[in-house]
Design a protein around this motif. Structure first.
Motif, mmCIF file in Angstrom:
data_model
loop_
_atom_site.group_PDB
_atom_site.id
_atom_site.type_symbol
_atom_site.label_atom_id
_atom_site.label_comp_id
_atom_site.label_asym_id
_atom_site.label_seq_id
_atom_site.Cartn_x
_atom_site.Cartn_y
_atom_site.Cartn_z
ATOM 1 N N MET A 1 0.836 -1.196 0.000
ATOM 2 C CA MET A 1 0.000 0.000 0.000
ATOM 3 C C MET A 1 0.876 1.254 0.000
ATOM 4 N N LYS A 2 0.725 2.083 -1.013
ATOM 5 C CA LYS A 2 1.451 3.348 -1.033
ATOM 6 C C LYS A 2 0.762 4.332 -0.093
ATOM 7 N N PRO A 3 1.516 4.970 0.803
ATOM 8 C CA PRO A 3 0.876 5.882 1.751
ATOM 9 C C PRO A 3 0.440 7.177 1.074
ATOM 10 N N HIS A 4 -0.644 7.754 1.583
ATOM 11 C CA HIS A 4 -1.132 9.020 1.041
ATOM 12 C C HIS A 4 -0.896 10.182 2.005
ATOM 13 N N GLN A 5 -0.423 9.865 3.207
ATOM 14 C CA GLN A 5 -0.152 10.923 4.177
ATOM 15 C C GLN A 5 1.045 11.767 3.739
ATOM 16 N N SER A 6 0.906 13.069 3.859
ATOM 17 C CA SER A 6 1.998 13.962 3.474
ATOM 18 C C SER A 6 3.187 13.843 4.423
ATOM 19 N N SER A 7 2.960 13.246 5.593
ATOM 20 C CA SER A 7 4.026 13.093 6.585
ATOM 21 C C SER A 7 4.914 11.882 6.305
ATOM 22 N N LEU A 8 4.578 11.106 5.254
ATOM 23 C CA LEU A 8 5.341 9.906 4.920
ATOM 24 C C LEU A 8 5.861 9.987 3.488
ATOM 25 N N LYS A 9 7.021 9.387 3.273
ATOM 26 C CA LYS A 9 7.601 9.313 1.941
ATOM 27 C C LYS A 9 7.794 7.848 1.578
ATOM 28 N N SER A 10 7.862 7.566 0.275
ATOM 29 C CA SER A 10 8.010 6.170 -0.144
ATOM 30 C C SER A 10 8.702 6.074 -1.487
ATOM 31 N N VAL A 11 9.231 4.869 -1.743
ATOM 32 C CA VAL A 11 9.824 4.557 -3.037
ATOM 33 C C VAL A 11 9.599 3.077 -3.294
ATOM 34 N N ILE A 12 9.384 2.697 -4.555
ATOM 35 C CA ILE A 12 9.204 1.287 -4.909
ATOM 36 C C ILE A 12 10.568 0.605 -4.944
ATOM 37 N N VAL A 13 10.699 -0.514 -4.220
ATOM 38 C CA VAL A 13 11.984 -1.206 -4.160
ATOM 39 C C VAL A 13 11.967 -2.561 -4.882
ATOM 40 N N SER A 14 10.784 -3.117 -5.141
ATOM 41 C CA SER A 14 10.709 -4.390 -5.862
ATOM 42 C C SER A 14 9.269 -4.644 -6.315
ATOM 43 N N GLU A 15 9.087 -5.698 -7.073
ATOM 44 C CA GLU A 15 7.766 -6.075 -7.578
ATOM 45 C C GLU A 15 7.486 -7.533 -7.221
ATOM 46 N N PRO B 1 0.934 -20.712 -13.731
ATOM 47 C CA PRO B 1 0.350 -19.423 -14.125
ATOM 48 C C PRO B 1 -1.156 -19.440 -13.868
ATOM 49 N N LEU B 2 -1.688 -18.316 -13.441
ATOM 50 C CA LEU B 2 -3.135 -18.205 -13.226
ATOM 51 C C LEU B 2 -3.868 -18.130 -14.570
ATOM 52 N N PRO B 3 -5.054 -18.700 -14.680
ATOM 53 C CA PRO B 3 -5.793 -18.686 -15.946
ATOM 54 C C PRO B 3 -6.644 -17.433 -16.142
ATOM 55 N N PHE B 4 -6.264 -16.333 -15.492
ATOM 56 C CA PHE B 4 -6.925 -15.036 -15.678
ATOM 57 C C PHE B 4 -5.896 -13.954 -15.358
ATOM 58 N N SER B 5 -6.177 -12.735 -15.790
ATOM 59 C CA SER B 5 -5.216 -11.640 -15.652
ATOM 60 C C SER B 5 -5.211 -11.076 -14.240
ATOM 61 N N THR B 6 -4.015 -10.820 -13.725
ATOM 62 C CA THR B 6 -3.865 -10.205 -12.408
ATOM 63 C C THR B 6 -2.853 -9.063 -12.482
ATOM 64 N N ARG B 7 -2.940 -8.176 -11.524
ATOM 65 C CA ARG B 7 -2.009 -7.062 -11.429
ATOM 66 C C ARG B 7 -0.735 -7.509 -10.703
ATOM 67 N N THR B 8 0.395 -6.954 -11.099
ATOM 68 C CA THR B 8 1.599 -7.123 -10.292
ATOM 69 C C THR B 8 1.491 -6.183 -9.097
ATOM 70 N N THR B 9 2.231 -6.470 -8.056
ATOM 71 C CA THR B 9 2.219 -5.616 -6.876
ATOM 72 C C THR B 9 3.577 -4.966 -6.687
ATOM 73 N N SER B 10 3.553 -3.702 -6.352
ATOM 74 C CA SER B 10 4.782 -2.967 -6.063
ATOM 75 C C SER B 10 5.025 -2.983 -4.564
ATOM 76 N N ILE B 11 6.260 -3.237 -4.167
ATOM 77 C CA ILE B 11 6.641 -3.199 -2.762
ATOM 78 C C ILE B 11 7.199 -1.807 -2.472
ATOM 79 N N HIS B 12 6.492 -1.065 -1.626
ATOM 80 C CA HIS B 12 6.884 0.308 -1.293
ATOM 81 C C HIS B 12 7.681 0.329 0.009
ATOM 82 N N MET B 13 8.828 0.975 -0.026
ATOM 83 C CA MET B 13 9.568 1.247 1.203
ATOM 84 C C MET B 13 9.104 2.616 1.709
ATOM 85 N N ILE B 14 8.666 2.660 2.971
ATOM 86 C CA ILE B 14 8.023 3.856 3.506
ATOM 87 C C ILE B 14 8.770 4.322 4.754
ATOM 88 N N TRP B 15 8.940 5.628 4.863
ATOM 89 C CA TRP B 15 9.575 6.198 6.052
ATOM 90 C C TRP B 15 8.925 7.540 6.386
#
Length: 301
Positions: A155-169, A264-278
């Motif tokens: 989950m990417k944070p929406h609070q302005s008091s937190l910062k994040s960057v994607i580190v893996s998928e 493999p799944l027999p239907f389409s799915t989204r990849t997930t981004s791993i967010h590093m948050i501080w």
């Protein structure tokens, strides 16, 4: 604003903390002040600005339109000053002794633990990994109150008091046991929905991982078992004919031990981004900067 020369700039730090934490109580704990001192500071700021800053909302508070506008205007400068004052330039990774605490997803924990052990070999620095709490508010509250140094989350944070960057998928895959009586090497759409399923619930979003990641509305599935742990669900699938959906990252690491087919799944799915948050308060902290670089290096390999 009344006489500018008489304005107490300390009021801005209290105001920003109340906005970031969403609570007078949490702000008082963060600033090591009494709750009455925080309330008094907000009253003084309200009087100086001539506008309401907060309104009551249920058991909590919300910023007024003016309060939100004022917060967005002053927060960058206030936090820049806080970061400068709180900057810890005494941290030296080669000589310092320190234990960091990181909240991480269950799917991230095992491989990250191995990589950190390799990267920190011979160091006096340790990183304690803890499974992410199921309550999002608890997670981000721990960051703001500096009980934890970093968080790794989908989950990417929406609070302005937190910062994040994607580190893996990561991605999702289908799992069944080796020796399944009907499924070997691949699974069709029809086969998938005809089987009984091991459900993996994501408590924070109140959905199964399948529903959360699917790009389409799926037909109803028959539940054979229900889990909140990815490893627990893998163990169940390994001892049954149930079909499950799990993390490619985690299954890749444990499929041999659990004797699972990863399909493999027999239907389409989204990849997930791993967010590093501080916390934005840790933005310029040299120890936290070093830790962020360490986690990026561990996740990149």
């Amino acid at each position: 604003m009344s006489k500018q020369k008489d304005f107490d700039m300390n009021l801005l730090r209290v105001f920003v903390s109340v906005c970031q934490t969403g609570s007078f109580t949490k702000a008082s704990e963060e600033l090591d002040l009494t709750q009455s001192s925080v309330s008094n500071a907000i009253r003084r700021l309200k009087k100086a600005l001539g506008n309401e800053l907060f309104t009551r909302s249920g058991r909590g508070i919300e910023m007024t339109a003016f309060g939100k506008h004022f917060f967005e205007a002053v927060e960058p400068s206030v936090m820049s000053l806080v970061n400068t004052i709180g900057r810890d330039d005494r941290f030296e990774p080669l000589t310092s002794s320190r234990n960091f605490i990181v909240y991480a997803l269950e799917s991230v924990l095992p491989r990250l633990q191995i990589r950190l052990r390799e990267l920190l070999k011979g160091s006096n620095i340790t990183v304690t990994l803890k499974e992410l709490p199921s309550n999002e508010e608890e997670t981000f509250d721990a960051l703001m109150r500096e009980k934890v140094d970093l968080v790794l989350d989908v989950m990417k944070p929406h609070q302005s008091s937190l910062k994040s960057v994607i580190v893996s998928e990561d991605a999702a895959c289908c799992i069944v046991r080796i020796g399944h009586p009907r499924i070997f090497g691949e699974i069709t759409h029809e086969q998938y929905f005809n089987e009984d399923h091991a459900f993996l619930n994501m408590r924070r979003v109140k959905q199964t991982i399948t529903e959360f990641l699917a790009k389409e509305v799926l037909p109803k599935r028959t539940m054979g078992s229900e889990h909140t742990s990815m490893l627990g669900m893998m163990a169940c699938v390994a001892q049954s004919d149930f079909v499950g959906v799990n993390s490619v990252r985690l299954v890749s690491q444990y499929k041999e031990q659990f004797k699972l087919q990863m399909l493999p799944l027999p239907f389409s799915t989204r990849t997930t981004s791993i967010h590093m948050i501080w916390s934005i308060k840790s933005q310029s902290n040299s120890a936290n900067q070093w830790l962020r670089e360490l986690i990026i290096a561990a996740e990149r390999d």
